[in-house]
Design a protein around this motif. Structure first.
Motif, short mmCIF file in Angstrom:
data_model
loop_
_atom_site.label_atom_id
_atom_site.label_comp_id
_atom_site.label_asym_id
_atom_site.label_seq_id
_atom_site.Cartn_x
_atom_site.Cartn_y
_atom_site.Cartn_z
N THR A 117 0.81 -1.22 0.00
CA THR A 117 0.00 0.00 0.00
C THR A 117 0.84 1.27 0.00
OG1 THR A 117 -0.20 -0.07 2.41
CG2 THR A 117 -1.98 -1.08 1.12
N SER A 120 4.28 3.57 -4.81
CA SER A 120 3.91 4.89 -5.32
C SER A 120 2.57 4.90 -6.06
CB SER A 120 5.02 5.44 -6.22
OG SER A 120 5.18 4.60 -7.35
N VAL A 121 2.32 3.90 -6.91
CA VAL A 121 1.07 3.87 -7.68
C VAL A 121 -0.12 3.60 -6.76
CG1 VAL A 121 -0.18 2.70 -9.52
CG2 VAL A 121 2.27 3.14 -9.76
N VAL A 122 0.02 2.61 -5.90
CA VAL A 122 -1.06 2.26 -4.98
C VAL A 122 -1.30 3.40 -4.00
CG1 VAL A 122 -1.81 0.59 -3.24
CG2 VAL A 122 -0.54 -0.19 -5.23
N LYS A 123 -0.23 4.09 -3.59
CA LYS A 123 -0.37 5.19 -2.65
C LYS A 123 -1.14 6.36 -3.25
CE LYS A 123 2.28 7.37 0.94
NZ LYS A 123 3.60 7.47 1.54
N LYS A 124 -0.91 6.65 -4.55
CA LYS A 124 -1.66 7.71 -5.21
C LYS A 124 -3.15 7.38 -5.26
CE LYS A 124 2.01 9.45 -8.16
NZ LYS A 124 2.51 9.61 -9.54
N ILE A 125 -3.46 6.13 -5.60
CA ILE A 125 -4.86 5.70 -5.68
C ILE A 125 -5.50 5.73 -4.29
CG2 ILE A 125 -6.40 3.78 -6.23
CD1 ILE A 125 -4.35 3.00 -8.41
N SER A 126 -4.79 5.21 -3.29
CA SER A 126 -5.37 5.17 -1.94
C SER A 126 -5.50 6.57 -1.34
CB SER A 126 -4.54 4.27 -1.03
OG SER A 126 -3.26 4.80 -0.83
N ASN A 127 -4.59 7.48 -1.69
CA ASN A 127 -4.74 8.86 -1.22
C ASN A 127 -5.94 9.53 -1.87
OD1 ASN A 127 -2.60 8.83 0.55
ND2 ASN A 127 -1.15 9.61 -0.95
N PHE A 128 -6.20 9.22 -3.14
CA PHE A 128 -7.37 9.76 -3.81
C PHE A 128 -8.65 9.22 -3.19
CE2 PHE A 128 -10.64 9.43 -7.16
CZ PHE A 128 -10.79 10.77 -7.43
N ILE A 129 -8.67 7.93 -2.92
CA ILE A 129 -9.86 7.30 -2.31
C ILE A 129 -10.01 7.76 -0.87
CG2 ILE A 129 -10.86 5.11 -1.56
CD1 ILE A 129 -9.59 3.85 -4.03
N LYS A 131 -9.50 10.50 0.69
CA LYS A 131 -9.66 11.92 0.99
C LYS A 131 -10.77 12.18 1.98
CE LYS A 131 -7.58 14.05 -2.99
NZ LYS A 131 -7.78 14.84 -4.19
#
Length: 137
Positions: A117, A120-129, A131
């Motif tokens: 998690t 970098s890619v998963v972190k961007k998606i999880s940060n978007f979700i 919020k």
């Protein structure tokens, strides 16, 4: 300390998710998917209690989403597994989508899963979700 009902609820919910996962892997096996749905609903009932479960599922603002969720479970039970899972997934995301940011934040600190998690890619998606930080209960 976690009460005995909550421990049973967590176990039932985990087994329900496991049965659902295995049911999808076994080419949408109807008995496994049905058993997973029933175990998951039983686990939620043990976790929240009967009164809170009823108020969670049957809020006036969520009645359409709840009906989609239960309609999907019904379609899985009568044998229309793919259609039922699609409808059930829409209802599931509508009902339990508010819990997703909390689950993602919890998974960031679990050993093994946390490294995935924090990629970098998963972190961007999880940060978007993640919020929105409000819980639906």
């Amino acid at each position: 300390m976690i009460s005995q009902n909550r421990t049973i609820g967590i176990g039932l919910s985990v087994f329900g998710c496991l049965f659902m996962f295995i049911g999808v892997l076994m080419m949408f096996d109807r008995p496994l998917l049905t058993m997973g749905n029933l175990l998951f609903l039983g686990g939620i009932t043990f976790l929240l209690g009967i009164k809170r479960t009823k108020t969670f599922f049957f809020q006036k603002s969520k009645i359409k989403i709840t009906s989609l969720f239960f309609l999907g479970i019904f379609f899985v039970m009568i044998g229309w597994t793919i259609i039922g899972l699609i409808i059930e997934t829409i209802g599931f995301v509508g009902l339990f989508g508010g819990f997703l940011p909390s689950v993602l934040n919890f998974l960031r600190f679990v050993p093994g899963i946390g490294t995935i998690t924090n990629h970098s890619v998963v972190k961007k998606i999880s940060n978007f979700i993640g919020k929105k930080q409000e819980l639906p209960l």
